[in-house]
Design a protein around this motif. Structure first.
Motif, PDB file in Angstrom:
ATOM      1  N   SER A 135     -82.608  35.183 -23.792  1.00 33.14           N
ATOM      2  CA  SER A 135     -83.559  34.363 -23.039  1.00 33.14           C
ATOM      3  C   SER A 135     -84.875  34.124 -23.776  1.00 33.14           C
ATOM      4  CB  SER A 135     -83.828  35.000 -21.679  1.00 33.14           C
ATOM      5  OG  SER A 135     -84.297  36.300 -21.859  1.00 33.14           O
ATOM      6  N   ARG A 235     -87.069  27.948 -18.920  1.00 32.07           N
ATOM      7  CA  ARG A 235     -86.158  28.293 -20.009  1.00 32.07           C
ATOM      8  C   ARG A 235     -86.805  28.047 -21.369  1.00 32.07           C
ATOM      9  NH1 ARG A 235     -79.999  27.199 -19.777  1.00 32.07           N
ATOM     10  NH2 ARG A 235     -80.417  24.989 -19.641  1.00 32.07           N
ATOM     11  N   ARG A 437     -90.948  42.622 -20.763  1.00 32.00           N
ATOM     12  CA  ARG A 437     -90.379  42.865 -19.433  1.00 32.00           C
ATOM     13  C   ARG A 437     -90.692  44.260 -18.941  1.00 32.00           C
ATOM     14  NH1 ARG A 437     -85.091  39.331 -20.576  1.00 32.00           N
ATOM     15  NH2 ARG A 437     -86.054  37.399 -19.842  1.00 32.00           N
ATOM     16  N   PHE A 439     -89.308  45.315 -15.970  1.00 35.10           N
ATOM     17  CA  PHE A 439     -88.338  45.522 -14.894  1.00 35.10           C
ATOM     18  C   PHE A 439     -88.007  47.002 -14.749  1.00 35.10           C
ATOM     19  CE2 PHE A 439     -86.373  41.231 -16.310  1.00 35.10           C
ATOM     20  CZ  PHE A 439     -87.373  40.538 -15.662  1.00 35.10           C
TER      21      PHE A 439
ATOM     22  N   ASP B  20     -83.481  41.099 -11.097  1.00 37.60           N
ATOM     23  CA  ASP B  20     -83.310  40.668 -12.481  1.00 37.60           C
ATOM     24  C   ASP B  20     -81.960  41.130 -13.011  1.00 37.60           C
ATOM     25  OD1 ASP B  20     -83.748  43.378 -13.901  1.00 37.60           O
ATOM     26  OD2 ASP B  20     -85.452  43.217 -12.536  1.00 37.60           O
ATOM     27  N   ASN B  85     -85.396  33.841  -6.350  1.00 43.00           N
ATOM     28  CA  ASN B  85     -85.418  34.058  -7.804  1.00 43.00           C
ATOM     29  C   ASN B  85     -84.366  35.071  -8.240  1.00 43.00           C
ATOM     30  OD1 ASN B  85     -86.445  33.447 -10.359  1.00 43.00           O
ATOM     31  ND2 ASN B  85     -87.974  35.079 -10.271  1.00 43.00           N
ATOM     32  N   CYS B  88     -83.181  36.635 -12.352  1.00 45.31           N
ATOM     33  CA  CYS B  88     -84.180  36.317 -13.373  1.00 45.31           C
ATOM     34  C   CYS B  88     -84.059  37.298 -14.537  1.00 45.31           C
ATOM     35  CB  CYS B  88     -85.591  36.337 -12.780  1.00 45.31           C
ATOM     36  SG  CYS B  88     -86.101  37.921 -12.129  1.00 45.31           S
ATOM     37  N   GLY B  89     -84.776  36.975 -15.614  1.00 44.09           N
ATOM     38  CA  GLY B  89     -84.768  37.867 -16.768  1.00 44.09           C
ATOM     39  C   GLY B  89     -83.777  37.452 -17.821  1.00 44.09           C
ATOM     40  N   SER B  90     -83.114  38.431 -18.377  1.00 46.95           N
ATOM     41  CA  SER B  90     -82.250  38.233 -19.546  1.00 46.95           C
ATOM     42  C   SER B  90     -81.110  37.258 -19.282  1.00 46.95           C
ATOM     43  CB  SER B  90     -81.722  39.613 -19.962  1.00 46.95           C
ATOM     44  OG  SER B  90     -80.388  39.579 -20.331  1.00 46.95           O
ATOM     45  N   SER B  91     -80.629  36.611 -20.353  1.00 58.92           N
ATOM     46  CA  SER B  91     -79.571  35.610 -20.243  1.00 58.92           C
ATOM     47  C   SER B  91     -78.188  36.241 -20.151  1.00 58.92           C
ATOM     48  CB  SER B  91     -79.625  34.696 -21.465  1.00 58.92           C
ATOM     49  OG  SER B  91     -79.341  35.442 -22.632  1.00 58.92           O
ATOM     50  N   ARG B  92     -78.097  37.544 -20.166  1.00 56.97           N
ATOM     51  CA  ARG B  92     -76.806  38.226 -20.274  1.00 56.97           C
ATOM     52  C   ARG B  92     -75.779  37.719 -19.265  1.00 56.97           C
ATOM     53  NH1 ARG B  92     -79.528  43.989 -18.742  1.00 56.97           N
ATOM     54  NH2 ARG B  92     -80.749  43.252 -20.509  1.00 56.97           N
ATOM     55  N   GLU B  93     -74.665  37.260 -19.781  1.00 57.60           N
ATOM     56  CA  GLU B  93     -73.593  36.801 -18.903  1.00 57.60           C
ATOM     57  C   GLU B  93     -72.840  37.999 -18.326  1.00 57.60           C
ATOM     58  OE1 GLU B  93     -72.048  33.101 -20.275  1.00 57.60           O
ATOM     59  OE2 GLU B  93     -70.094  33.466 -19.356  1.00 57.60           O
ATOM     60  N   PHE B 112     -82.527  30.608  -7.369  1.00 56.39           N
ATOM     61  CA  PHE B 112     -81.946  31.386  -8.465  1.00 56.39           C
ATOM     62  C   PHE B 112     -82.711  31.099  -9.751  1.00 56.39           C
ATOM     63  CE2 PHE B 112     -78.493  30.818  -5.480  1.00 56.39           C
ATOM     64  CZ  PHE B 112     -77.786  32.010  -5.529  1.00 56.39           C
ATOM     65  N   ALA B 113     -82.652  32.028 -10.692  1.00 59.89           N
ATOM     66  CA  ALA B 113     -83.194  31.748 -12.028  1.00 59.89           C
ATOM     67  C   ALA B 113     -82.185  30.855 -12.762  1.00 59.89           C
ATOM     68  CB  ALA B 113     -83.414  33.050 -12.789  1.00 59.89           C
ATOM     69  N   ASP B 114     -82.707  29.945 -13.596  1.00 60.26           N
ATOM     70  CA  ASP B 114     -81.887  28.915 -14.241  1.00 60.26           C
ATOM     71  C   ASP B 114     -80.662  29.412 -15.016  1.00 60.26           C
ATOM     72  OD1 ASP B 114     -83.370  26.779 -13.434  1.00 60.26           O
ATOM     73  OD2 ASP B 114     -84.611  26.693 -15.235  1.00 60.26           O
ATOM     74  N   ILE B 115     -80.908  30.320 -15.946  1.00 57.44           N
ATOM     75  CA  ILE B 115     -79.821  30.693 -16.860  1.00 57.44           C
ATOM     76  C   ILE B 115     -78.712  31.400 -16.080  1.00 57.44           C
ATOM     77  CG2 ILE B 115     -79.188  31.923 -18.986  1.00 57.44           C
ATOM     78  CD1 ILE B 115     -82.034  31.630 -19.965  1.00 57.44           C
ATOM     79  N   ASN B 118     -76.597  28.957 -14.011  1.00 55.22           N
ATOM     80  CA  ASN B 118     -75.661  28.293 -14.896  1.00 55.22           C
ATOM     81  C   ASN B 118     -74.488  29.200 -15.278  1.00 55.22           C
ATOM     82  OD1 ASN B 118     -75.391  25.860 -16.197  1.00 55.22           O
ATOM     83  ND2 ASN B 118     -76.081  26.718 -18.134  1.00 55.22           N
ATOM     84  N   ASN B 119     -74.809  30.445 -15.609  1.00 56.16           N
ATOM     85  CA  ASN B 119     -73.770  31.392 -16.017  1.00 56.16           C
ATOM     86  C   ASN B 119     -72.755  31.642 -14.906  1.00 56.16           C
ATOM     87  OD1 ASN B 119     -74.692  31.790 -18.628  1.00 56.16           O
ATOM     88  ND2 ASN B 119     -75.885  33.614 -18.131  1.00 56.16           N
ATOM     89  N   LYS B 122     -69.888  29.237 -14.934  1.00 55.93           N
ATOM     90  CA  LYS B 122     -68.964  29.440 -16.062  1.00 55.93           C
ATOM     91  C   LYS B 122     -67.934  30.505 -15.747  1.00 55.93           C
ATOM     92  CE  LYS B 122     -71.649  26.802 -18.564  1.00 55.93           C
ATOM     93  NZ  LYS B 122     -71.262  25.401 -18.694  1.00 55.93           N
TER      94      LYS B 122
END
Ligand code: SF4
Lengths: 475, 212
Positions: A135, A235, A437, A439, B20, B85, B88-93, B112-115, B118-119, B122
């Motif tokens: 991210s 993003r 972060r 968190f 997150d 939200n 949020c945070g990391s993009s980890r799928e 929701f957070a964007d990434i 989207n995930n 998928k």
């Protein structure tokens, strides 16, 4: 017709086609790859018998999971003690070989955190579209590129097609007017911005950071700001190209040379929002009002100036927010109204893709020089962002200043930013951290993170608690 | 890709804002090079009282009795009810992989957070955005009624409540189509391979330094 924003320009120049379902196919110029979010993508390609569309448009390096002690690192990948981490790093090496992708392996002098090495090598260029399964890819926007994080399925999609199916985001302008005060850094600026707009304030937007105070930042400072755009929910974060951007890139290993350089520079000169461009949302801050920031809670929006106090949830009107504050204070083990400066610390972390570049290390070294780490601090880590940052710091003697003061000087990697390796907080420990972060559990199970700038982390290291770095004499 | 058409299941209420992806699946489990097996570590730090390790048998770890996933009435739940939200945070799928592996098929939240959003698509998980006051009501009703179930009908974009009320939800047509048919995104994109190649050669002419 109104002019275009920088984001509009970057979008339009990469648009392959609009699809009939309202999405668009966007061409991707560059993908950074690391060991944690890529194995399943490569496996997907293998299962479908697909190749990389354009292997040269990728650059890989292992960073999230790598150890940072010299004893492990001096033996390269074989030196990694944690067997699961070792498999992951080895898988990246094997996948890069198989798919013909260049990689800065763990023992390459150019190795480091993806978001540090890309700009450092001139691989990130203005006007590019850049993605990575991480991210904080937003970092690269500091050079006028459209860069954002993606999930693993999309990593595979980009590898296989060189494109992404995207929906265009809205345009937000965050303008920081005037000048930052002495001792105030890019990190304080971005924490103040997030404190103002909230962690979801930028959701659905691409944020352009502008204004005199942003332009006055170095390129490294702009990277710190764009890095945390995602912490405001956006993003991507971007900054317009100016002379500083071009000076920064000239002569870097992957930057264009000769005639191509001239051609590129003239194209890059257009990478700014037009004067009559319209934004969907505009937020303004006064640079002179920003003070050194310290996060007190478990979300990056929970920040306060160093001279303030931890808030009292009872004074928060909104019930759901009050609940969040209560939950956060409970986790952080903090009483309402505690002065921020009274928070006692256990560990210090100077590193991460937010703040591990040479300027960050210089700022931290200037504070600790001639001082000693306070007795209550169990560990103070300095983790440079790349092998080249490390070499430069050593050339300037910064490593000696840190070691002399009682900090540990480590090998590059993500380290305690996400604590996937051995660098972790213990349960209940408070850490002044230059990462992005805070968190719950981010830096270790039960660990309590306070986000600050490198100078503030250094000041905390020698004081044992938070202090206003502006009150310390610099050597 | 996994399909989503209709789903009926018990609702699990997770009453917490800004959840997150570190909270959904802590980093130590990201060392795996597989896509499966993350379900037992979903919400690991909230769910168990000890610190979880990768590849560990979780069956005799001490559970946090206060955490919603550990309460008898929510066992087998397939629909997660969440606050703003979410993700949020990391993009980890690994976050949607963990939710999927646990059995969650649909997440309802005010935002929701964007990434993360989207995930989800998928991985055949349906994230639904509903107005905050409607989400509030669902939280109340879930708390008041043991065994509270919702039925999600993607084709008609409707949620059927136990009291017979029907809630409508929005979804982008392209995402709906992919979910309903379980389509593979990469194959879909490769249908445009000629356009991509044409763009690429134009772009290379215009910006040759990007192709060195
Ligand atoms: S340093 Fe931290 S935030 Fe940056 S890429 Fe590594 S883990 Fe992510």
């Amino acid at each position: 017709m109104a002019g275009k924003t920088l984001y509009d320009k970057l979008w339009d120049s990469h648009l392959v086609k609009d699809l009939d379902d309202g999405t668009s196919l966007l061409y991707i110029d560059l993908q950074y790859i690391h060991e944690v979010t890529s194995p399943q993508a490569f496996e997907g390609l293998r299962l479908a018998k697909r190749k990389a569309w354009r292997s040269g448009a990728n650059l890989a390096t292992p960073d999230h999971n790598v150890p940072t002690t010299l004893s492990e690192r001096s033996r390269g990948v074989e030196g990694i003690i944690d067997p699961v981490s070792k498999i992951q790093v080895k898988s990246l090496d094997a996948n890069c070989l198989e798919f013909e992708i260049s990689e800065f392996t763990i023992d390459d002098p150019r190795h480091g955190i993806v978001h540090i090495i890309g700009p450092e090598q001139g691989r990130t260029l203005p006007g590019m579209t850049i993605v990575c399964g991480d991210s904080h890819t937003s970092t690269h926007g500091a050079l006028g590129a459209l860069a954002h994080g993606i999930g693993t399925s999309e990593v595979e999609h980009v590898l296989a097609t060189q494109t992404l199916q995207q929906r265009k985001a809205k345009n937000m302008l965050v303008k920081v007017n005037g000048r930052l005060g002495t001792g105030i850094t890019a990190k304080d600026m971005v924490l103040a911005i997030i404190g103002k707009i909230g962690t979801a304030g930028g959701t659905g937007y691409t944020i352009e950071f502008a204004g005199d105070a942003v332009q006055a930042l170095s390129i490294e400072g702009r990277m710190t700001v764009c890095n945390m755009a995602i912490e405001a929910g956006a993003r991507a974060g971007i900054v317009a190209v100016d002379d500083l951007t071009i000076e920064y890139l000239e002569g870097r290993p992957f930057a264009p040379k000769g005639e191509q350089w001239k051609q590129a520079v003239s194209a890059w000169r257009d990478l700014h929002s037009d004067a009559d461009a319209e934004f969907d949302k505009v937020v303004e801050l006064e640079g002179s009002e920003i003070e050194p920031q310290v996060s007190w809670g478990t979300s990056p929006e929970m920040v306060a100036p160093v001279n303030a106090r931890v808030p009292d949830p009872q004074e928060v009107e909104n019930a759901s927010r009050r609940g969040n504050y209560q939950q956060a204070l409970k986790y952080m083990g903090l009483e309402p109204n505690t002065p921020i400066q009274d928070i006692q610390l256990d560990r210090i972390f100077i590193g991460s893709c937010t703040n591990s570049r040479i300027e960050d290390l210089r700022a931290a070294a200037a504070v600790v020089k001639g001082r000693k780490v306070a007795k209550n601090i169990k560990q103070a880590l300095v983790v440079p962002g790349s092998g080249l940052v490390k070499a430069q710091a050593e050339h300037e003697g910064l490593d000696k200043i840190f070691i002399e003061a009682g900090l540990e000087w480590r090998e590059p990697g993500c380290s305690m930013c996400l604590a996937m390796n051995a660098d972790q907080l213990g349960e209940g420990e408070h850490c002044a951290s230059t990462s992005n972060r805070n968190f719950e559990g981010r830096q270790g199970f039960g660990g309590r993170t306070h986000l600050v700038s490198p100078a503030m982390a250094a000041a905390a290291a020698v004081s044992g608690h938070f202090v206003d770095v502006r009150t310390l004499d610099l050597n | 890709m996994k399909k989503f058409t209709q789903e009926k299941g018990i609702v699990i209420p997770l009453d917490r804002a800004n959840v997150d992806t570190d909270y959904i699946i802590p980093k130590q489990f990201l060392k795996s090079i597989k896509r499966t097996g993350f379900g037992k570590n979903l919400f690991d730090e909230a769910r168990y009282l000890d610190k979880g390790l990768p590849d560990e048998d979780c069956s005799d770890r001490p559970l946090n009795p206060d955490f919603v996933l550990n309460q008898a009435r929510y066992q087998g739940g397939r629909i997660l009810l969440a606050r703003e939200n979410f993700g949020c945070g990391s993009s980890r799928e690994h976050a949607p992989w963990a939710l999927d592996d646990y059995g969650i098929r649909c997440i309802i939240a005010p935002s929701f957070a964007d990434i993360f959003f989207n995930n989800c698509f998928k991985n055949g998980i349906l994230p639904i955005v509903l107005e905050e006051d409607i989400v509030d009501i669902l939280f109340e009703e879930t708390a008041a009624n043991e065994g509270y179930e919702l039925e999600i009908d993607l084709a008609n974009q409707q949620i059927l409540k136990p009291d017979g009320e029907v809630l409508a939800f929005d979804i982008e047509p392209s995402r709906k189509k992919v979910l309903l048919n379980g389509l593979d995104d990469i194959s879909l994109t490769l249908q445009h391979a000629d356009d991509i190649k044409a763009f690429e050669s134009r772009w290379q002419q215009q910006s040759p330094w990007l192709f060195n």
